[in-house]
Write a protein that holds these residues in place. Structure first.
Motif: not given
Length: 395
Positions: A76-97
């Motif tokens: 699995x690869x999880x991708x946020x948008x360019x210049x990621x903000x708190x929601x992008x990084x938080x959602x990606x890492x939450x899903x990653x875990x």
């Protein structure tokens, strides 16, 4: 207990809850009080599940597809948008875990870097920055069997990663709360009324029946995204359900006070000086109920600008009495553009404004855009547009 059948139908759905007491475990079928308690809990859970599926805009058949997909080991690869903000990084890492806890191989690949005030999140050291760890990122994308795209709905939002990601044969799953989603994903969970993509990731895990797997790591990441994308629960997208989700996250280990401190109380002198510069540059157009800020590349350099330093600056315009439209124009010479953030109050859609004039979009009250003109030409073009929107702005 006399054998019986309990049945409940659900409107707007073909689902129904059916309980045969003859098929219950012996300790429930022989104890009326235990059975009633069991039935109440089951009904509440099932009702919540059905209503969330109906009103949170993830189709039940898509949930089944995801369950089947994740029943086998995936890369699995999880991708946020360019210049990621708190929601992008938080959602990606939450899903990653979460997917890692299911036994899948997972990597978060970010198009570029993100602000230091987000780098406390659990797992942040594992994120592959496409610009800095290009070979590792490319390998992860090329080997992926499943790609999640989070907090954006158009592959144009991932910059130089677009070409390689578009060529992938992986199964795409989109989770996003912005308007006008594209159709690249095999499974799309889109809800423009949701407070954040992080809240949607929480729902996603709940739809799969795995809320018991939401641990402290996941909770901290998801909480961070919700708090940043709701303006610390200020924005109108914050609902009672948002607060119920947050309460559960805190119960599961989210350190809310520490998260707030890590995000909002780590200013550098340079950032505060830059804020002072931005406020000094603010122009107030009372006749249009509008306020805008400009920041030149020279002003950014003078104040030792770092990624994330201008986060939230645009909102200061809306703190002024009777102002309902706020904008910030930030010159970026490296990319040859002016980056723009739009905010509004009420029913004035900055999403439409950004889409129509500045190659952007987002939400009704929060959007982004860009301009290939110079900073001065961009602001002049913006000012030329205001007359055609005056009636909407002063209504």
């Amino acid at each position: 207990m006399t054998p019986l059948v309990y049945q409940e139908n659900y409107p707007h759905s073909s689902l129904k809850l059916v309980v045969h007491t003859s098929k219950l475990p012996e300790h429930l079928s022989k104890n009326t009080e235990s059975f009633v308690e069991y039935l109440i809990n089951l009904r509440n859970w099932f009702t919540s599940f059905v209503l969330n599926c109906i009103f949170a805009r993830m189709k039940i058949e898509d949930i089944q597809k995801v369950k089947k997909l994740l029943s086998d080991p995936q890369k699995i690869v999880i991708i946020p948008h360019k210049n990621p903000d708190g929601d992008a990084i938080g959602s990606c890492l939450g899903l990653h875990h979460y997917v890692t806890s299911l036994g899948h191989q997972s990597a978060v690949v970010s198009p570029n870097d993100y602000p230091d005030f987000l780098k406390w999140m659990p797992g942040t050291d594992t994120i592959l920055n496409f610009e800095k760890k290009n070979s590792e990122a490319l390998q992860a994308i090329n080997e992926a069997t499943v790609i999640f795209t989070l907090d954006f709905n158009d592959l144009g939002r991932i910059g130089q990663m677009q070409e390689v990601v578009s060529a992938s044969k992986a199964t795409f799953i989109m989770i996003d709360h912005h308007q006008s989603p594209d159709s690249y994903a095999a499974i799309t969970y889109s809800d423009v009324n949701m407070s954040s993509t992080c809240q949607m990731v929480y729902n996603f895990i709940r739809f799969l029946g795995d809320t018991d797997k939401i641990n402290a790591e996941i909770s901290n990441c998801i909480y961070a995204g919700i708090v940043t994308d709701t303006g610390s629960f200020k924005y109108s997208s914050t609902t009672g359900e948002t607060h119920r989700v947050v309460a559960d996250l805190i119960d599961k280990g989210a350190r809310n006070t520490e998260i707030h401190n890590s995000i909002y109380d780590t200013n550098t002198p340079g950032r505060l000086h830059l804020l002072g510069c931005a406020l000094k540059n603010m122009v107030i157009l009372q006749d249009y109920k509008t306020a805008y800020i400009t920041l030149s590349q020279e002003e950014l350099d003078t104040n030792h600008f770092k990624k994330g330093d201008t986060e939230g600056f645009v909102n200061y315009g809306l703190t002024l009495k009777d102002i309902r439209f706020a904008i910030i124009f930030i010159e970026n010479r490296d990319e040859g553009i002016v980056k723009i953030s739009f905010r509004s109050e009420g029913d004035f859609s900055v999403n439409e404004f950004a889409r129509n004039h500045f190659d952007g979009g987002g939400h009704t009250n929060a959007a982004g855009g860009k301009s290939n003109r110079s900073l001065q030409e961009t602001t002049e073009y913006f000012l030329s547009l205001l007359d055609s929107y005056k009636e909407q702005l002063i209504a």
